[in-house]
Design a protein around this motif. Structure first.
Motif, PDB file in Angstrom:
ATOM      1  N   ASP A   1      -7.530   0.027  -0.662  1.00  0.00           N
ATOM      2  CA  ASP A   1      -7.559   1.040  -1.712  1.00  0.00           C
ATOM      3  C   ASP A   1      -8.525   0.607  -2.799  1.00  0.00           C
ATOM      4  O   ASP A   1      -8.663  -0.599  -3.073  1.00  0.00           O
ATOM      5  CB  ASP A   1      -6.166   1.243  -2.314  1.00  0.00           C
TER       6      ASP A   1
ATOM      7  N   ARG B   1      -4.757   8.687  -1.085  1.00  0.00           N
ATOM      8  CA  ARG B   1      -3.509   7.927  -1.141  1.00  0.00           C
ATOM      9  C   ARG B   1      -2.285   8.831  -1.066  1.00  0.00           C
ATOM     10  O   ARG B   1      -1.179   8.356  -0.805  1.00  0.00           O
ATOM     11  CB  ARG B   1      -3.469   7.078  -2.411  1.00  0.00           C
TER      12      ARG B   1
ATOM     13  N   MET C   1       0.839  -1.198   0.000  1.00  0.00           N
ATOM     14  CA  MET C   1       0.000   0.000   0.000  1.00  0.00           C
ATOM     15  C   MET C   1       0.880   1.257   0.000  1.00  0.00           C
ATOM     16  O   MET C   1       1.796   1.393   0.823  1.00  0.00           O
ATOM     17  CB  MET C   1      -0.928   0.004   1.214  1.00  0.00           C
TER      18      MET C   1
ATOM     19  N   ARG D   1      -9.503   3.752   4.494  1.00  0.00           N
ATOM     20  CA  ARG D   1      -8.321   3.336   3.731  1.00  0.00           C
ATOM     21  C   ARG D   1      -7.671   2.080   4.315  1.00  0.00           C
ATOM     22  O   ARG D   1      -6.449   1.941   4.367  1.00  0.00           O
ATOM     23  CB  ARG D   1      -7.276   4.458   3.630  1.00  0.00           C
TER      24      ARG D   1
ATOM     25  N   GLU E   1     -11.517   6.889  -7.306  1.00  0.00           N
ATOM     26  CA  GLU E   1     -10.696   7.512  -6.273  1.00  0.00           C
ATOM     27  C   GLU E   1     -11.579   8.071  -5.168  1.00  0.00           C
ATOM     28  O   GLU E   1     -12.762   8.366  -5.363  1.00  0.00           O
ATOM     29  CB  GLU E   1      -9.831   8.624  -6.876  1.00  0.00           C
TER      30      GLU E   1
END
Length: 628
Positions: A434, A448, A365, A431, A439
């Motif tokens: 993802d 992110r 990640m 989160r 988005e």
């Protein structure tokens, strides 16, 4: 599935390197263990040689001049040195055991630390869970893995010291020549000495090989041992000792009806007569271990024979017989111990490979670098923009084309049938995962790009499967040993736990459950849920997320929580996942999920009025049981 056998193509050098890496990890945690072990091994390994040498001096004097003064001197020196060595070795052993016990208490810490620092998506992966479980099973049935390297280090040191000391004390045995006129003078020949040494070393090596082969054969039954431990652990401890299962066990006679076929057939259990492990132990493994001991006895006899022949031939007096027999026995014992330890290093290397495969797992990640703006007005705007998600290894979309924007300081309810994507939606928001596509934006920036720890700090979450610890109540609320006590108490009262708190014997210092304190209190599911809500309030994050926050509460307690929750949440943005649609009435907006997509949004009254919508159908399904 447990790790079982030697991997093809792996060399001893590879396993030795893995072992050194493990020692390095332990050294960083406790240098004292390695220092104490080295000193203890040096003292314990050399002490027998000194005792043997002093005893030889006494025997030589008794067989020779028999001088009373010299005998008294050697006797006094022997007693004094032996006493000092015993005291020194006792102190060193005590130090070593202390250091070992400290490491033993944290034997699983490297694995736990790794699990805690893994990305949630990694930790939640079934392959990672299986790998972690496999490591624990390997340690449980045979102590193999990281902790085994701690067991091997003292043996390696002791064996090395015995070999080095034995060479120094035994070397004169092979260098002292017999008189030329002795009938055994052929033993002076270099070829004879090489032959004798080769024979002795060969016996030691064969003995060590037998021990290593037998151990390796047993480790190939790792899966069987693991299965046996799981049976005994489940039936012998967890099943019969679990209070939550006690009612079912008695009402349905489960242990008799379900467990009897397995427990009544000894041959089906790994450690009982007739099992594969039993047959192996009585067969090849037993023979190899027996051969190992027999070869050790043969080596000892060979040492006695060689030393006595040289003494009889006139190479040295009877006093040196005791010295050389003792030192040679110690030497070859050290060689045997060293070889057996190295063999165990190879065997344990298989299990270390499994351990390091887990410890070397990467965190894929992306960790952003932007800091989240610290806003006193809590004006954080979150938007899902065409978000779709599939769990790793799955070809089914858990979420598909989700678009939603959170209005700051408002209350959003997330509802829908089981499996519709509600919890996945929350995991993406926090989160923990993802998105596969699309988005999620925080104040217009992809989440992110933010520092992961700072982004997580924006959320207080009560998950449906939350856990409390067997620690004091206040520490459960604050998540720390040092905390703001008035604040923790206020959060508990706001969450509806005030009356129960007043009844607790030690207030915030009352232990939950009896795992660590016999005066600990057991709490109901509803009470636990209130503590979890108080924990979320204590964190005081801008976003408050509650996954089924009142599922374990009775209707009256639920009504009380919701009646006061709007004031409790204050200026926070609150998101609720709920199956009880009555709890959605006070929310500013409702998002209805179905099949991984948002199929409706709006307020409660508007959604109920839409008779073609899913929300109306869900509402009617629940309301009929109350209106009738």
């Amino acid at each position: 599935m447990a790790q079982t056998s030697d991997k093809a193509g792996q060399t001893f050098a590879h396993y030795w390197k893995q072992n050194l890496r493990a020692w390095g990890m332990w050294y960083r945690q406790s240098p004292g263990f390695f220092a104490s072990t080295l000193l203890s091994s040096a003292g314990g390994g050399l002490a027998p040689y000194l005792t043997i040498w002093l005893s030889a001096q006494i025997i030589s004097e008794l067989a020779g001049g028999r001088d009373a003064r010299r005998l008294a001197f050697w006797a006094a020196l022997t007693v004094g040195v032996t006493a000092l060595l015993a005291l020194a070795n006792g102190a060193l052993n005590r130090w070593q055991e202390y250091e070992r016990s400290r490491l033993s208490a944290v034997r699983f810490r490297p694995l736990a630390d790794k699990m805690l620092t893994l990305d949630y998506a990694q930790m939640d992966c079934q392959e990672v869970q299986d790998l972690y479980s496999q490591i624990g099973q390997n340690d449980n049935w045979g102590g193999y893995g990281l902790y085994q390297t701690l067991q091997l280090f003292p043996y390696f040191c002791k064996g090395a010291v015995q070999v080095l000391g034995g060479i120094g004390f035994t070397l004169p045995l092979f260098l002292t020549d017999l008189p030329a006129d002795s009938p055994l003078s052929f033993l002076n020949s270099p070829l004879a000495l090489v032959a004798v040494l080769t024979a002795m070393v060969l016996v030691v090596v064969l003995s060590s090989l037998c021990d290593g082969k037998a151990t390796l054969m047993l480790t190939k039954e790792a899966e069987t041992f693991t299965f046996g431990n799981r049976i005994f652990g489940f039936y012998g401890f967890r099943l019969v000792g679990d209070r939550k299962r006690a009612g079912d066990l008695r009402i349905y006679q489960q242990l008799k009806n379900v467990g009897t076929p397995l427990l009544s057939d000894p041959a089906s259990l790994p450690f009982f007569p007739g099992s594969s492990v039993s047959k192996l132990s009585k067969g090849r493994v037993g023979l190899l271990f027996g051969l190992c001991q027999s070869l050790t006895a043969v080596m000892t006899c060979a040492v006695y024979l060689f030393v006595c022949l040289k003494s009889w031939g006139g190479a040295f007096d009877v006093g040196l017989v005791a010295r050389y027999v003792g030192s040679a026995t110690q030497l070859f014992g050290g060689i045997s111990l060293l070889l057996q330890t190295l063999s165990k290093v190879r065997v344990n290397g298989n299990f270390l490979d499994t351990t390091f495969r887990f410890l070397d797992l990467p965190n894929p990640m992306y960790q952003g670098s932007l800091t989240t703006e610290k806003r006193s007005d809590r004006n954080y705007q979150v938007e899902f923009r065409d978000v779709s998600f599939r769990y790793p290894g799955s070809d089914r979309w858990a979420l598909r084309h989700v678009n939603i924007r959170f209005r700051i300081g408002r209350r959003l309810a997330v509802v829908g049938p089981n499996g519709s994507g509600k919890t996945t939606f929350i995991k993406l928001l926090c989160r923990l995962y993802d998105p596969t596509e699309g988005e999620i934006l925080l104040n217009g920036i992809d989440i992110r790009k933010y520092r992961y720890d700072e982004y997580l700090a924006l959320f207080s979450v009560v998950f449906q499967d939350f856990k409390l610890l067997a620690l004091p109540l206040g520490e459960n609320v604050a998540g720390a040993a040092d905390y703001d006590r008035p604040r923790a108490e206020r959060c508990l009262r706001d969450a509806g736990f005030g009356d129960r708190l007043d009844a607790m014997p030690h207030g915030l210092d009352t232990y939950l459950y009896k795992d660590l304190d016999k005066e600990g209190v057991d709490i109901s599911g509803g009470e636990a849920q209130k503590i979890a809500i108080a924990r979320a309030l204590y964190k005081d994050a801008p976003f408050l997320v509650l996954d089924e926050p009142t599922a374990a509460l009775d209707p009256i307690a639920e009504a009380e929580v919701y009646a006061s929750f709007d004031a409790i949440a204050g200026d926070k943005t609150a998101i609720y996942i709920s199956h009880r649609l009555s709890s959605c009435k006070f929310c500013d907006a409702i998002a209805v999920f179905d099949g991984g997509a948002i199929v409706q949004t709006g307020r409660h009254d508007d959604l109920v009025a839409d008779e073609t919508g899913l929300y109306h159908k869900l509402w009617q399904a629940q309301a009929q049981y109350y209106t009738q």
